[in-house]
Design a protein around this motif. Structure first.
Motif, short mmCIF file in Angstrom:
data_model
loop_
_atom_site.label_atom_id
_atom_site.label_comp_id
_atom_site.label_asym_id
_atom_site.label_seq_id
_atom_site.Cartn_x
_atom_site.Cartn_y
_atom_site.Cartn_z
N TYR A 119 0.82 -1.21 0.00
CA TYR A 119 0.00 0.00 0.00
C TYR A 119 0.86 1.27 0.00
O TYR A 119 0.43 2.31 -0.53
CB TYR A 119 -0.95 0.00 1.19
CG TYR A 119 -2.01 -1.07 1.12
CD1 TYR A 119 -2.83 -1.20 0.00
CD2 TYR A 119 -2.18 -1.98 2.17
CE1 TYR A 119 -3.80 -2.19 -0.08
CE2 TYR A 119 -3.16 -2.98 2.10
CZ TYR A 119 -3.96 -3.08 0.98
OH TYR A 119 -4.92 -4.07 0.90
N GLY A 120 2.05 1.20 0.60
CA GLY A 120 2.93 2.36 0.56
C GLY A 120 3.37 2.69 -0.85
O GLY A 120 3.36 3.85 -1.27
N ARG A 121 3.74 1.66 -1.59
CA ARG A 121 4.11 1.87 -3.00
C ARG A 121 2.92 2.41 -3.78
O ARG A 121 3.05 3.37 -4.56
CB ARG A 121 4.59 0.56 -3.61
CG ARG A 121 5.05 0.70 -5.07
CD ARG A 121 4.94 -0.62 -5.83
NE ARG A 121 3.56 -1.08 -5.92
CZ ARG A 121 2.67 -0.61 -6.80
NH1 ARG A 121 3.01 0.34 -7.65
NH2 ARG A 121 1.45 -1.08 -6.81
N ALA A 122 1.74 1.83 -3.55
CA ALA A 122 0.56 2.22 -4.31
C ALA A 122 0.17 3.67 -4.05
O ALA A 122 -0.12 4.43 -4.99
CB ALA A 122 -0.61 1.30 -3.96
N THR A 131 10.41 1.85 0.08
CA THR A 131 9.06 2.04 -0.44
C THR A 131 9.03 3.08 -1.55
O THR A 131 8.43 2.85 -2.61
CB THR A 131 8.11 2.46 0.69
OG1 THR A 131 7.99 1.39 1.64
CG2 THR A 131 6.74 2.81 0.15
N TYR A 132 9.68 4.20 -1.32
CA TYR A 132 9.70 5.24 -2.35
C TYR A 132 10.42 4.78 -3.61
O TYR A 132 9.99 5.07 -4.73
CB TYR A 132 10.34 6.51 -1.80
CG TYR A 132 9.50 7.21 -0.76
CD1 TYR A 132 8.18 7.57 -1.03
CD2 TYR A 132 10.01 7.51 0.50
CE1 TYR A 132 7.40 8.21 -0.08
CE2 TYR A 132 9.23 8.15 1.46
CZ TYR A 132 7.93 8.50 1.16
OH TYR A 132 7.15 9.13 2.10
N GLY A 184 9.15 4.08 -7.93
CA GLY A 184 9.77 4.73 -9.08
C GLY A 184 10.51 6.00 -8.79
O GLY A 184 10.93 6.70 -9.72
N LEU A 185 10.72 6.33 -7.52
CA LEU A 185 11.51 7.52 -7.19
C LEU A 185 12.99 7.16 -7.15
O LEU A 185 13.37 6.09 -6.65
CB LEU A 185 11.09 8.11 -5.84
CG LEU A 185 9.86 9.04 -5.87
CD1 LEU A 185 8.57 8.27 -6.11
CD2 LEU A 185 9.75 9.84 -4.57
N GLU A 186 13.79 8.04 -7.67
CA GLU A 186 15.24 7.83 -7.72
C GLU A 186 15.89 8.38 -6.47
O GLU A 186 15.64 9.52 -6.06
CB GLU A 186 15.83 8.53 -8.95
CG GLU A 186 17.34 8.44 -9.06
CD GLU A 186 17.90 9.30 -10.18
OE1 GLU A 186 19.14 9.31 -10.34
OE2 GLU A 186 17.09 9.97 -10.88
#
Length: 289
Positions: free
Chosen positions: A235-238, A269-270, A274-276
């Motif tokens: 859920y964190g990713r979503a 999680t971030y 897709g966060l770099e």
């Protein structure tokens, strides 16, 4: 022209939010965002104004400080003022003098953008490197995938539900529906959205607030939380992917977030959303005399 430090007052907070938005650039380092002021606004406009400092020359704001707690000052600078020696010297003098009302006596902390001259001057004055923070960023020029869960934008009628999930996400959190209403009444919230993710039964499981700095500027996630009873299910990713989509729809060029490097779970999680991961930055601290 000399540098003048001041407090904007409640009436001047809108101008502070505006200049902070103008300073947000993808090519620049992560620094105080209008959303940081917006998140602080949960305590009310008066406290947000009391926690804000500005440094100006000839009426132009060149630096903004946010007292994020009694002993932490977070600094932002106009892009053209990163290496302004007069400005940096004045900031250092003001933070070193408790009677000027910026930082108290004792052990205190400053968060300043990497590359700003003020960091070098503070080191020369005996300040030391402190906690490590990890910024993460995702470019929003490409399509953002569907988060894969049901996500809603919440309004005033869901404020208490959103607040309850946030409280269940952070140990010691005292966030309430009343604080959500105070936050939503602030000037920065005009470009913000609060989202909630629900599971298959419709139960709220994760929340996030996203803050826009305007068209073509980077947007901020602050805060994001997953209910402790619903962790380990993605859920964190979503909700982070949903946050990126919301900022993309608002015209943001990218999305950024910054969390303690020690919080490896949050960083993971971030990254999964897709966060770099960007280079770490260190805050500075001064021990009690």
């Amino acid at each position: 022209m000399t540098i003048a430090m001041g407090g904007p007052g409640v009436d001047g907070l809108g101008d502070v939010v505006r200049v902070l938005g103008e300073w947000q650039h993808d090519a620049g380092p992560v620094q105080v965002h209008p959303g940081d002021v917006g998140w602080f606004w949960r305590f009310g406009a008066e406290r947000a104004a009391a926690a804000t400092r500005t440094w100006s020359r000839a009426g132009e704001v060149l630096a903004v400080g946010l007292l994020d707690g009694a002993d932490l000052l977070r600094l932002a600078f106009a892009p053209e003022a990163w290496q302004d020696e007069e400005l940096a010297q004045q900031v250092v003098e003001d933070v070193a003098a408790p009677e000027r009302g910026v930082l108290p006596e004792g052990k205190v902390y400053i968060e300043a953008p990497m590359g700003a001259l003020v960091r070098d001057l503070l080191f020369r004055k005996g300040w030391a490197s402190g906690e490590a923070w990890t910024p993460l960023r995702r470019d929003l020029g490409a399509p953002v995938p569907d988060p894969g869960v049901r996500v809603e934008v919440i309004g005033p009628e869901q404020a208490h539900e959103w607040a309850a999930v946030l409280r269940a996400s952070f140990d010691g959190s005292t966030f309430t529906g009343e604080r959500w209403h105070a936050m939503a009444a602030g000037a920065p919230y005009a470009g913000a959205r609060c989202l909630v993710a629900r599971d298959e039964q419709g139960e709220a499981v994760a929340v996030v607030t996203v803050w826009s700095a305007g068209e073509g500027k980077l947007g901020l996630i602050e805060p994001m939380g997953v209910h402790r009873a619903h962790r380990g299910h993605g859920y964190g990713r979503a909700i982070t992917v949903a946050a990126a989509r919301a900022l993309q729809e608002a015209g943001s060029s990218s999305v950024v977030v910054c969390c303690p490097s020690s919080n490896a779970g949050a960083v993971a999680t971030y990254r999964s959303a897709g966060l770099e991961q960007l280079p770490e930055r260190l805050d500075l601290y001064r021990d009690a005399p």
